[in-house]
Motif scaffolding. Sequence first.
Motif, PDB file in Angstrom:
ATOM      1  N   GLY A 182       0.784  -1.227   0.000  1.00 60.98           N
ATOM      2  CA  GLY A 182       0.000   0.000   0.000  1.00 60.98           C
ATOM      3  C   GLY A 182       0.813   1.274   0.000  1.00 60.98           C
ATOM      4  O   GLY A 182       0.247   2.369   0.098  1.00 60.98           O
ATOM      5  N   ALA A 183       2.136   1.179  -0.104  1.00 58.37           N
ATOM      6  CA  ALA A 183       2.980   2.379  -0.134  1.00 58.37           C
ATOM      7  C   ALA A 183       2.583   3.277  -1.295  1.00 58.37           C
ATOM      8  O   ALA A 183       2.294   2.798  -2.397  1.00 58.37           O
ATOM      9  N   LEU A 184       2.561   4.587  -1.067  1.00 61.00           N
ATOM     10  CA  LEU A 184       2.126   5.548  -2.081  1.00 61.00           C
ATOM     11  C   LEU A 184       3.313   6.286  -2.687  1.00 61.00           C
ATOM     12  O   LEU A 184       4.297   6.594  -2.013  1.00 61.00           O
ATOM     13  N   PHE A 185       3.167   6.594  -3.972  1.00 60.86           N
ATOM     14  CA  PHE A 185       4.192   7.306  -4.726  1.00 60.86           C
ATOM     15  C   PHE A 185       3.515   8.338  -5.622  1.00 60.86           C
ATOM     16  O   PHE A 185       2.426   8.099  -6.145  1.00 60.86           O
ATOM     17  N   TYR A 186       4.181   9.464  -5.809  1.00 60.00           N
ATOM     18  CA  TYR A 186       3.781  10.396  -6.856  1.00 60.00           C
ATOM     19  C   TYR A 186       4.548  10.009  -8.114  1.00 60.00           C
ATOM     20  O   TYR A 186       5.725   9.625  -8.056  1.00 60.00           O
ATOM     21  N   ARG A 187       3.886  10.119  -9.275  1.00 59.77           N
ATOM     22  CA  ARG A 187       4.580   9.882 -10.539  1.00 59.77           C
ATOM     23  C   ARG A 187       4.578  11.157 -11.366  1.00 59.77           C
ATOM     24  O   ARG A 187       3.525  11.749 -11.610  1.00 59.77           O
ATOM     25  N   GLU A 213      12.502  14.439 -24.797  1.00 58.14           N
ATOM     26  CA  GLU A 213      11.906  13.242 -24.219  1.00 58.14           C
ATOM     27  C   GLU A 213      12.016  13.279 -22.701  1.00 58.14           C
ATOM     28  O   GLU A 213      13.106  13.470 -22.144  1.00 58.14           O
ATOM     29  N   LEU A 214      10.883  13.103 -22.048  1.00 57.36           N
ATOM     30  CA  LEU A 214      10.845  13.090 -20.597  1.00 57.36           C
ATOM     31  C   LEU A 214      10.872  11.657 -20.075  1.00 57.36           C
ATOM     32  O   LEU A 214      10.370  10.738 -20.722  1.00 57.36           O
ATOM     33  N   LYS A 215      11.443  11.486 -18.894  1.00 59.07           N
ATOM     34  CA  LYS A 215      11.526  10.170 -18.281  1.00 59.07           C
ATOM     35  C   LYS A 215      10.689  10.168 -16.999  1.00 59.07           C
ATOM     36  O   LYS A 215      10.764  11.086 -16.197  1.00 59.07           O
ATOM     37  N   ALA A 216       9.893   9.117 -16.820  1.00 54.64           N
ATOM     38  CA  ALA A 216       9.056   9.012 -15.620  1.00 54.64           C
ATOM     39  C   ALA A 216       9.932   8.830 -14.387  1.00 54.64           C
ATOM     40  O   ALA A 216      10.996   8.203 -14.447  1.00 54.64           O
ATOM     41  N   ILE A 217       9.477   9.384 -13.277  1.00 54.17           N
ATOM     42  CA  ILE A 217      10.164   9.204 -12.002  1.00 54.17           C
ATOM     43  C   ILE A 217       9.115   9.027 -10.907  1.00 54.17           C
ATOM     44  O   ILE A 217       8.071   9.687 -10.914  1.00 54.17           O
ATOM     45  N   TYR A 218       9.368   8.083 -10.006  1.00 55.09           N
ATOM     46  CA  TYR A 218       8.455   7.815  -8.901  1.00 55.09           C
ATOM     47  C   TYR A 218       9.050   8.386  -7.616  1.00 55.09           C
ATOM     48  O   TYR A 218      10.231   8.167  -7.317  1.00 55.09           O
ATOM     49  N   LEU A 219       8.234   9.104  -6.869  1.00 56.80           N
ATOM     50  CA  LEU A 219       8.659   9.719  -5.615  1.00 56.80           C
ATOM     51  C   LEU A 219       7.907   9.061  -4.470  1.00 56.80           C
ATOM     52  O   LEU A 219       6.673   9.160  -4.377  1.00 56.80           O
ATOM     53  N   TYR A 220       8.638   8.352  -3.625  1.00 51.35           N
ATOM     54  CA  TYR A 220       8.008   7.686  -2.483  1.00 51.35           C
ATOM     55  C   TYR A 220       7.579   8.719  -1.455  1.00 51.35           C
ATOM     56  O   TYR A 220       8.334   9.618  -1.081  1.00 51.35           O
ATOM     57  N   ILE A 221       6.328   8.599  -0.982  1.00 48.94           N
ATOM     58  CA  ILE A 221       5.779   9.513   0.025  1.00 48.94           C
ATOM     59  C   ILE A 221       5.991   8.868   1.388  1.00 48.94           C
ATOM     60  O   ILE A 221       5.292   7.913   1.743  1.00 48.94           O
ATOM     61  N   PRO A 222       6.935   9.345   2.181  1.00 47.02           N
ATOM     62  CA  PRO A 222       7.238   8.692   3.451  1.00 47.02           C
ATOM     63  C   PRO A 222       6.221   9.024   4.530  1.00 47.02           C
ATOM     64  O   PRO A 222       5.601  10.085   4.520  1.00 47.02           O
ATOM     65  N   THR A 223       6.058   8.098   5.462  1.00 43.27           N
ATOM     66  CA  THR A 223       5.265   8.386   6.647  1.00 43.27           C
ATOM     67  C   THR A 223       6.097   9.277   7.574  1.00 43.27           C
ATOM     68  O   THR A 223       7.304   9.458   7.365  1.00 43.27           O
ATOM     69  N   ARG A 240      17.427   7.565  -2.319  1.00 41.91           N
ATOM     70  CA  ARG A 240      17.946   8.809  -1.766  1.00 41.91           C
ATOM     71  C   ARG A 240      16.818   9.822  -1.573  1.00 41.91           C
ATOM     72  O   ARG A 240      15.793   9.758  -2.255  1.00 41.91           O
ATOM     73  N   PRO A 241      17.040  10.793  -0.701  1.00 48.06           N
ATOM     74  CA  PRO A 241      16.025  11.838  -0.503  1.00 48.06           C
ATOM     75  C   PRO A 241      16.116  12.918  -1.569  1.00 48.06           C
ATOM     76  O   PRO A 241      17.174  13.149  -2.170  1.00 48.06           O
ATOM     77  N   ARG A 265       9.016  19.848   0.522  1.00 45.21           N
ATOM     78  CA  ARG A 265       8.569  18.547   1.024  1.00 45.21           C
ATOM     79  C   ARG A 265       9.576  17.471   0.640  1.00 45.21           C
ATOM     80  O   ARG A 265      10.074  17.423  -0.481  1.00 45.21           O
ATOM     81  N   LYS A 266       9.863  16.581   1.578  1.00 40.38           N
ATOM     82  CA  LYS A 266      10.857  15.539   1.363  1.00 40.38           C
ATOM     83  C   LYS A 266      10.227  14.271   0.792  1.00 40.38           C
ATOM     84  O   LYS A 266       9.229  13.771   1.303  1.00 40.38           O
ATOM     85  N   PHE A 267      10.803  13.785  -0.302  1.00 38.59           N
ATOM     86  CA  PHE A 267      10.420  12.512  -0.893  1.00 38.59           C
ATOM     87  C   PHE A 267      11.666  11.646  -1.028  1.00 38.59           C
ATOM     88  O   PHE A 267      12.776  12.087  -0.742  1.00 38.59           O
ATOM     89  N   TYR A 268      11.471  10.408  -1.501  1.00 41.13           N
ATOM     90  CA  TYR A 268      12.596   9.522  -1.787  1.00 41.13           C
ATOM     91  C   TYR A 268      12.473   9.029  -3.221  1.00 41.13           C
ATOM     92  O   TYR A 268      11.377   8.791  -3.721  1.00 41.13           O
TER      93      TYR A 268
END
Length: 331
Positions: A182-187, A213-223, A240-241, A265-268
């Motif tokens: 269930g971990a959430l990420f922004y794309r 050309e753009l490349k997708a990146i996923y940002l983990y939303i930490p608790t 990495r953060p 805001r901090k993501f990983y």
Amino acid sequence: MNQKQVYEIPTAKFKNVDFEIFEHDEAAKLGCLNQFWNGIPGRESDFSSCDEASEWMYDNLIHYRPFLQLFELCRGEAVSLNELAMKIFPNLSHEDALNAVSVLLSFAPLACNKKGMRLFPARMHMLFRGIKGVYACVNEKCKKHIEHGGISLGQIFLSENQLVCPSCNSPVYELCNDRRCGALFYRGYVLEEDVARGQAYLWQYPGQLLDQELKAIYLYIPTKEFKWRGERSKNQYAIRPCYMDVKSGFLYFNDDSKAGEDGYRKFYYSEFIGEGRPKEYTFQICPHCQHQLSQKQLSTFETRGNQSFNNLITTQFNLEPAVPEKEKEPE
């Protein structure tokens, strides 16, 4: 009853109908019918049985404005509940109008004469539209933010057309998740050379820059309690953060000076590129549950195929009470 006169029904009558009691058994249904029709012009005494109520409604429902209007609107064509509510009860709130229409649709099919003929042989269909995805504002202090499980999200949207949050003017990005934990990420999407320079604008869609050309990146939303021990790892694909300016949408990599700064805001993230996925930065392992992502990659909330529909119908049947006379197992 005056056969030419059309009577009104007080709106309070519709609000007092308890559907849970109405659908319980015949005695409860009779009690609800008597409570509803008691005091209404044209009905002087209680019904002694549901059959008596059905026969009386077969002969008389057309003399009451809401029922008459329902029959006229539904004659020969499909009509949505919202349209019925708006046209039959224009002076009620949307919620109260929908509730009143539900009462009409519960009572009208009961109208039946001694020969078994129905006054309103209507068919009601429930149509479900799959969602194209779930999107959220990146500002955890958004006026319409939500908090759950230690995570804060800005305003939620089900439309891919919402690029900027109307509540706080922060950018909006699609949400993805690891279905196992269930971990959430922004794309979002970035230019590869900008990531290498340590600062990149996060675009919402891959086609927003026509000539690059753009490349997708996923940002983990930490608790709030999340801590990653490998932040200083020199591994190329380490987790990495990074820090986002929640107003401009710019990401800052390899720069901890933004940590704790207001408006950031901090993501990983990770620069791992999966096999067969050259156009996206993803993760080797999920930051939340530590499981490998090589086989089951992160997924969007878009509903596809029959599985989502099957889950919806299963949940609906589990929530809906059983018909009393069919509660026993078939022989």
